[in-house]
Design an enzyme around this catalytic site. Structure first.
Site, mmCIF file in Angstrom:
data_model
loop_
_atom_site.group_PDB
_atom_site.id
_atom_site.type_symbol
_atom_site.label_atom_id
_atom_site.label_comp_id
_atom_site.label_asym_id
_atom_site.label_seq_id
_atom_site.Cartn_x
_atom_site.Cartn_y
_atom_site.Cartn_z
ATOM 1 N N GLY A 1 -2.097 -14.916 8.838
ATOM 2 C CA GLY A 1 -1.498 -14.207 7.700
ATOM 3 C C GLY A 1 -2.240 -12.932 7.324
ATOM 4 O O GLY A 1 -2.044 -12.393 6.240
ATOM 5 N N ASP B 1 -3.158 1.450 8.453
ATOM 6 C CA ASP B 1 -3.377 0.680 7.219
ATOM 7 C C ASP B 1 -4.650 1.157 6.507
ATOM 8 O O ASP B 1 -4.658 1.365 5.295
ATOM 9 C CB ASP B 1 -3.473 -0.810 7.593
ATOM 10 C CG ASP B 1 -3.730 -1.685 6.385
ATOM 11 O OD1 ASP B 1 -2.798 -1.900 5.600
ATOM 12 O OD2 ASP B 1 -4.880 -2.144 6.226
ATOM 13 N N LYS C 1 0.805 -1.225 0.000
ATOM 14 C CA LYS C 1 0.000 0.000 0.000
ATOM 15 C C LYS C 1 0.836 1.273 0.000
ATOM 16 O O LYS C 1 0.373 2.329 -0.430
ATOM 17 C CB LYS C 1 -0.922 -0.005 1.232
ATOM 18 C CG LYS C 1 -1.981 -1.074 1.122
ATOM 19 C CD LYS C 1 -2.308 -1.722 2.439
ATOM 20 C CE LYS C 1 -1.424 -2.917 2.701
ATOM 21 N NZ LYS C 1 -1.812 -3.715 3.862
ATOM 22 N N VAL D 1 -5.999 -2.587 -1.893
ATOM 23 C CA VAL D 1 -7.228 -2.349 -1.124
ATOM 24 C C VAL D 1 -8.109 -3.588 -1.248
ATOM 25 O O VAL D 1 -8.377 -4.067 -2.346
ATOM 26 C CB VAL D 1 -7.998 -1.109 -1.637
ATOM 27 C CG1 VAL D 1 -9.262 -0.879 -0.799
ATOM 28 C CG2 VAL D 1 -7.117 0.128 -1.595
ATOM 29 N N LYS E 1 -5.462 3.036 2.759
ATOM 30 C CA LYS E 1 -6.484 2.549 1.814
ATOM 31 C C LYS E 1 -7.502 3.647 1.493
ATOM 32 O O LYS E 1 -7.985 3.749 0.352
ATOM 33 C CB LYS E 1 -7.159 1.304 2.381
ATOM 34 C CG LYS E 1 -6.204 0.104 2.396
ATOM 35 C CD LYS E 1 -6.697 -1.033 3.260
ATOM 36 C CE LYS E 1 -5.788 -2.250 3.159
ATOM 37 N NZ LYS E 1 -6.062 -3.263 4.191
HETATM 38 N N1 LIG Z 1 -1.245 -10.548 3.882
HETATM 39 C C1 LIG Z 1 -2.318 -9.897 3.454
HETATM 40 O O1 LIG Z 1 -3.465 -10.298 3.713
HETATM 41 C C2 LIG Z 1 -2.164 -8.678 2.626
HETATM 42 C C3 LIG Z 1 -0.950 -8.068 2.474
HETATM 43 N N2 LIG Z 1 -0.832 -6.931 1.730
HETATM 44 C C4 LIG Z 1 0.465 -6.311 1.585
HETATM 45 O O2 LIG Z 1 1.287 -7.171 0.786
HETATM 46 C C5 LIG Z 1 2.650 -7.065 1.207
HETATM 47 C C6 LIG Z 1 3.170 -8.449 1.556
HETATM 48 O O3 LIG Z 1 2.360 -8.993 2.569
HETATM 49 P P1 LIG Z 1 2.768 -10.370 3.267
HETATM 50 O O4 LIG Z 1 3.390 -11.259 2.276
HETATM 51 O O5 LIG Z 1 1.588 -10.792 4.029
HETATM 52 O O6 LIG Z 1 3.885 -9.855 4.256
HETATM 53 P P2 LIG Z 1 5.007 -10.715 4.985
HETATM 54 O O7 LIG Z 1 5.467 -9.914 6.138
HETATM 55 O O8 LIG Z 1 4.540 -12.118 5.182
HETATM 56 O O9 LIG Z 1 6.161 -10.803 3.883
HETATM 57 C C7 LIG Z 1 6.929 -9.720 3.482
HETATM 58 C C8 LIG Z 1 8.233 -10.285 2.979
HETATM 59 O O10 LIG Z 1 8.968 -9.224 2.421
HETATM 60 C C9 LIG Z 1 10.321 -9.362 2.833
HETATM 61 N N3 LIG Z 1 10.913 -8.026 2.800
HETATM 62 C C10 LIG Z 1 10.640 -6.988 3.600
HETATM 63 N N4 LIG Z 1 11.356 -5.910 3.229
HETATM 64 C C11 LIG Z 1 12.125 -6.303 2.167
HETATM 65 C C12 LIG Z 1 13.066 -5.666 1.344
HETATM 66 N N5 LIG Z 1 13.415 -4.395 1.524
HETATM 67 N N6 LIG Z 1 13.645 -6.380 0.355
HETATM 68 C C13 LIG Z 1 13.323 -7.682 0.144
HETATM 69 N N7 LIG Z 1 12.433 -8.342 0.906
HETATM 70 C C14 LIG Z 1 11.835 -7.652 1.893
HETATM 71 C C15 LIG Z 1 10.283 -9.972 4.218
HETATM 72 O O11 LIG Z 1 11.494 -10.660 4.516
HETATM 73 C C16 LIG Z 1 9.087 -10.903 4.102
HETATM 74 O O12 LIG Z 1 9.485 -12.206 3.707
HETATM 75 C C17 LIG Z 1 2.670 -6.092 2.384
HETATM 76 O O13 LIG Z 1 3.020 -4.826 1.904
HETATM 77 C C18 LIG Z 1 1.227 -6.099 2.876
HETATM 78 O O14 LIG Z 1 0.848 -4.881 3.456
HETATM 79 C C19 LIG Z 1 -1.896 -6.381 1.075
HETATM 80 C C20 LIG Z 1 -3.133 -6.951 1.147
HETATM 81 C C21 LIG Z 1 -3.378 -8.110 1.990
HETATM 82 N N1 LIG Z 2 -3.043 -6.251 7.254
HETATM 83 C C1 LIG Z 2 -4.012 -5.949 6.235
HETATM 84 C C2 LIG Z 2 -3.743 -6.790 5.034
HETATM 85 C C3 LIG Z 2 -4.385 -6.252 3.828
HETATM 86 O O1 LIG Z 2 -4.167 -5.125 3.425
HETATM 87 C C4 LIG Z 2 -5.413 -6.252 6.750
HETATM 88 O O2 LIG Z 2 -5.514 -6.891 7.800
HETATM 89 O O3 LIG Z 2 -6.369 -5.824 6.119
#
Ligand SMILES: NC(=O)C1=CN([C@@H]2O[C@H](COP(=O)(O)OP(=O)(O)OC[C@H]3O[C@@H](n4cnc5c(N)ncnc54)[C@H](O)[C@@H]3O)[C@@H](O)[C@H]2O)C=CC1
Ligand SMILES: N[C@@H](CC=O)C(=O)O
Length: 353
Positions: A209, A223, A128, A155, A227
């Site tokens: 997750g 967050d 985001k 979003v 959005k």
């Molecule tokens: N999990 C969810 O339900 C949702 C997540 N998002 C967004 O998607 C993105 C990913 O979410 P998740 O996979 O759940 O997060 P997560 O925390 O599980 O994974 C993020 C990964 O990115 C890596 N990372 C962090 N900074 C880094 C960098 N500078 N260079 C390389 N790797 C890096 C971390 O080591 C980690 O493995 C986040 O920005 C989150 O806000 C958006 C919508 C829903």
């Molecule tokens: N942490 C966020 C993930 C999606 O953006 C949420 O809980 O909605």
């Protein structure tokens, strides 16, 4: 058959789920969507980085139990993340950005997107930060370089809201919106209604997750604020920055507040909203609201999100669906790639079927 070479930046819940989908669904996607995804590079802060111009096996990537720096053991691997080199040099058509969301300045994800677009690569992201803070500049950069910047998952996870509102509600004259835009805080409020304490409910959301790496962003409303900025700027033509949106989260709500609301036939929800004012300006806010059970958002439970779009021609149009979750969010990335494919994107890895 078109093959898109993709590079994954971040290999946490969401990008790992995309790799799982690639491992499980490639043949289906080839038949139904007309393309195949080939992972040519991955870079992760914890695991390191790896490049393989011919492609990495998605199943191996998800099944191997890599330790810190573990990508260093792979052919073409390095124990350190090397985002800039990979984004600029890997033979990728599409950079899939799913690193941590930084709600303050969007970095380093803004730079990741910029490097990709400057070197002629499409970007799909669920992050985001770059969308809320730098969408205008990144979209201009994408246009200048003949590529796409797509971010449906920023979003409401895989639930289509941005593209759907822009395309299918074009001309309906959107006046504002209000919604439940954070899965974690909605899940936490629901668990507290069942009597669970706040900290345990947050821990459950992390295990499922849903939560950000730092769940403060979820429970303090930061967050949702991102959005609200994204939706207001995309759908209402606003030019909001996060600091323009007033923001209060749910951490101040006690079990007793939740119980009292239930006794009075109502329910606490964290609501993000924006409205177009008479002078054309747009005001956004994030705050917990006690909603009567007859309110359309009161029945939205768990990590489900919903947004009610207030339109001049149709009245309220409400979109509801998953707001968080690994697979659900990975689907948003797929939907972005489908949008790129449908637009007839040039690829460097096109193959004859
Ligand atoms: N999990 C969810 O339900 C949702 C997540 N998002 C967004 O998607 C993105 C990913 O979410 P998740 O996979 O759940 O997060 P997560 O925390 O599980 O994974 C993020 C990964 O990115 C890596 N990372 C962090 N900074 C880094 C960098 N500078 N260079 C390389 N790797 C890096 C971390 O080591 C980690 O493995 C986040 O920005 C989150 O806000 C958006 C919508 C829903
Ligand atoms: N942490 C966020 C993930 C999606 O953006 C949420 O809980 O909605």
């Amino acid at each position: 058959m078109t093959v898109y070479n993709i590079a994954l930046i971040g290999f946490g819940g969401v990008n790992r789920a995309l790799a799982e989908l690639i491992a499980a669904k490639s043949q289906l996607w080839e038949r139904e969507l007309g393309f195949r995804l080939n992972i040519v590079a991955v870079s992760d802060l914890y695991l390191g980085s790896v490049v393989s111009p011919n492609g990495l096996d998605a199943k191996t990537l998800i099944e191997a139990k890599f330790e810190k720096g573990g990508f260093g053991q792979l052919s073409g691997g390095n124990a350190e993340a090397d985002n800039e080199t990979i984004i600029k040099m890997a033979p990728a058509d599409i950079i899939v950005e799913a690193t941590f969301t930084n709600p303050t300045d969007g970095e380093p994800a803004v730079s990741h997107c910029r490097w990709a677009l400057e070197t002629g690569k499409h970007v799909v992201t669920t992050n985001k930060g770059p969308v809320a803070i730098a969408a205008q500049a990144l979209k201009a950069l994408a246009t200048a370089n003949g590529v796409r910047f797509e971010y449906e998952g920023a979003v409401m996870s895989g639930t289509p809201v941005i593209r759907m509102a822009q395309k299918t509600l074009a001309g309906a004259e959107l006046k504002g919106f209000e919604g439940i835009l954070n899965g974690t805080s909605n899940f936490v409020l629901g668990r507290m209604e069942s009597g669970l304490d706040f900290a345990s409910a947050v821990k459950e959301a992390q295990e499922l997750g849903y939560a950000e790496a730092d769940p403060t962003a979820d429970v303090e409303g930061f967050d949702v604020r991102l959005k609200v900025v994204i939706l207001a700027n995309e759908l209402l033509g606003a030019k909001l920055k996060p600091e323009d949106v007033t923001c209060k989260g749910i951490s101040g709500l006690s079990l007793s507040d939740i119980e009292q609301a239930a006794k009075a036939g109502s329910r606490w929800k964290l609501v993000g909203s924006a409205v177009r004012n008479d002078d054309g300006s747009v005001t956004g806010s994030v705050a917990p609201r006690r909603l009567g059970l007859d309110h359309p958002l009161a029945g939205v439970n768990g990590a489900t999100n919903a947004v009610s779009l207030d339109t001049e021609l149709l009245g309220a149009v409400t979109i509801t669906g998953p707001g968080a979750g690994r697979i659900e969010t990975a689907y948003a990335l797929l939907s972005d790639i489908v949008a790129i494919h449908s637009a007839g994107a040039p690829v460097i890895a096109a193959e004859a079927a």
